[in-house]
Design an enzyme around this catalytic site. Structure first.
Site, PDB file in Angstrom:
ATOM      1  N   LYS A  42     184.510  86.703  66.114  1.00 58.47           N
ATOM      2  CA  LYS A  42     184.304  85.359  66.659  1.00 58.47           C
ATOM      3  C   LYS A  42     183.329  84.643  65.727  1.00 58.47           C
ATOM      4  CE  LYS A  42     184.058  82.361  70.194  1.00 58.47           C
ATOM      5  NZ  LYS A  42     184.900  81.303  69.673  1.00 58.47           N
ATOM      6  N   LEU A  70     182.639  76.808  70.434  1.00 59.77           N
ATOM      7  CA  LEU A  70     181.911  77.785  69.619  1.00 59.77           C
ATOM      8  C   LEU A  70     180.876  78.601  70.402  1.00 59.77           C
ATOM      9  CD1 LEU A  70     181.465  75.527  66.425  1.00 59.77           C
ATOM     10  CD2 LEU A  70     182.922  77.546  66.607  1.00 59.77           C
ATOM     11  N   CYS A 125     186.689  74.220  62.530  1.00 56.92           N
ATOM     12  CA  CYS A 125     186.819  74.018  63.974  1.00 56.92           C
ATOM     13  C   CYS A 125     187.012  72.518  64.208  1.00 56.92           C
ATOM     14  CB  CYS A 125     185.559  74.526  64.689  1.00 56.92           C
ATOM     15  SG  CYS A 125     185.567  74.077  66.433  1.00 56.92           S
ATOM     16  N   ILE A 186     195.756  78.345  58.364  1.00 56.26           N
ATOM     17  CA  ILE A 186     194.984  77.192  58.801  1.00 56.26           C
ATOM     18  C   ILE A 186     194.164  77.527  60.045  1.00 56.26           C
ATOM     19  CG2 ILE A 186     196.572  75.409  57.972  1.00 56.26           C
ATOM     20  CD1 ILE A 186     197.862  75.415  60.783  1.00 56.26           C
ATOM     21  N   THR A 188     193.086  75.635  63.778  1.00 52.77           N
ATOM     22  CA  THR A 188     193.968  74.929  64.716  1.00 52.77           C
ATOM     23  C   THR A 188     194.127  73.443  64.370  1.00 52.77           C
ATOM     24  OG1 THR A 188     192.040  74.603  66.106  1.00 52.77           O
ATOM     25  CG2 THR A 188     193.467  76.461  66.638  1.00 52.77           C
ATOM     26  N   GLY A 238     198.639  81.032  61.693  1.00 50.72           N
ATOM     27  CA  GLY A 238     199.316  79.999  62.470  1.00 50.72           C
ATOM     28  C   GLY A 238     200.693  80.452  62.912  1.00 50.72           C
TER      29      GLY A 238
HETATM   30  C1  SIN Z   1     186.096  77.084  69.633  1.00 48.73           C
HETATM   31  O1  SIN Z   1     185.146  77.873  69.748  1.00 48.73           O
HETATM   32  O2  SIN Z   1     186.241  76.125  70.388  1.00 48.73           O
HETATM   33  C2  SIN Z   1     187.129  77.299  68.559  1.00 48.73           C
HETATM   34  C3  SIN Z   1     186.534  77.570  67.232  1.00 48.73           C
HETATM   35  C4  SIN Z   1     187.415  77.131  66.099  1.00 48.73           C
HETATM   36  O3  SIN Z   1     188.440  76.490  66.315  1.00 48.73           O
HETATM   37  O4  SIN Z   1     187.074  77.397  64.952  1.00 48.73           O
END
Ligand code: SIN
Length: 299
Positions: A42, A70, A125, A186, A188, A238
């Site tokens: 993470k 995050l 992100c 990639i 998102t 992806g």
């Molecule tokens: C998130 O924690 O909301 C997603 C993190 C990311 O898209 O890099």
């Protein structure tokens, strides 16, 4: 099935993508035992963060929309997770996010000291103010973050790119010039869901990141495009759900892939299934190594 990403050799090209099951050593070890070539943690930042309030995830048939914000325990609380994961022999990439080059360098140094095999910079992100794609949309900021991390650590540095820009190739080229060892593409796609019945956006943060089957063709385009501008390895992410999806990414130019949403949908067993399907595909199509497949579509 052995895969090479620059100087690194991985037992197979299927890595766990950041954001899914990557916060505890138990879940990462389970993913590795289920057949993944390695895991990406993470994204970890300087301080503990709670993230956004619910709803943070919206699932639908062809993918998923999420805005977690995050959430993470903070770098000072992550050393045990890495040491337990590494002690189990898992190839481990530490994902980090920061607000500037100093934070990224500090976080990368900590991850290296904890024992990760490589560090992945979250420059992508799509919905948290001050982080991710706010830095990763500018070639200058990418150059300065990657350059600072390159000076701070000896382990490989991977830069994870946002698709939410006009020219991914130039931003990836800036990362390569600054010393990145690989590009990950990639993250998102910035998106939103609306409930007409509730007359409001579905996610508490309004905007989120789209992943899964729906974005595979964006990922393939990104890998192909980046490969034309960069000579360092590209790791495709992806919508990977099958062995043939992996083959498509390799043929587009990826050296390895990451799987995220399919793990959320089908559990860690997806790694073993995808590896078997990839092996069947290679046998049917007459490929004896991954190397033979990488980038054929670009030749
Ligand atoms: C998130 O924690 O909301 C997603 C993190 C990311 O898209 O890099």
């Amino acid at each position: 099935m052995t895969s090479r990403v620059g100087k690194i050799t991985i037992r197979n090209p299927l890595l766990l993508a950041s954001g899914i099951l990557g916060e505890s050593s138990g879940s990462m070890i389970r993913v590795y035992s289920s057949g993944a070539g390695g895991v990406v943690t993470k994204s970890i930042g300087m301080e503990p963060r709670d993230g956004y309030r619910n709803p943070t995830v919206y699932e639908f048939e062809s993918g998923m929309l999420n805005a977690m914000g995050l959430p993470n325990p903070g770098i000072e609380h992550f050393s045990d997770v890495i040491s337990r994961t590494k002690a189990a022999g898992v190839f481990t990439v530490g994902s980090i996010f920061g607000g500037d080059e100093n934070e990224f360098s500090h976080l990368a140094g900590k991850m290296e000291a904890y024992g990760v095999d490589a560090v992945e910079l979250n420059l992508s992100c799509p919905h948290v103010e001050g982080f991710g794609s706010e830095l990763g949309s500018s070639p200058e900021r990418v150059r300065s973050v990657v350059g600072a991390v390159r000076q701070a650590v000896r382990i490989p540095v991977w830069a994870k790119m946002t698709p939410n820009v006009a020219d991914m190739g130039s931003i990836a080229a800036a990362a390569e010039e600054a010393g990145a060892d690989a590009i990950v593409a990639i993250n998102t796609v910035r998106a939103m869901a609306i409930s007409a019945r509730l007359r409001r956006p579905v996610l508490s943060n309004t905007y989120g990141g789209l992943s899964g089957e729906a974005v595979k063709y964006v990922g393939l385009r990104a890998v192909y495009e980046i490969g034309k501008k960069c000579s360092i390895p590209v790791i495709g992410v992806g919508g990977v759900r099958s062995g043939e999806d992996v083959a498509e990414y390799l043929v587009a130019g990826a050296s390895a892939v990451q799987i995220g949403t399919a793990v959320a949908e089908r559990g860690p067993g997806v790694f073993g299934q995808v590896a078997d399907e990839l092996s069947d595909f290679m046998e049917r199509e007459g490929f004896s190594s991954l190397k033979e497949m990488i980038g054929i579509a670009r030749r």
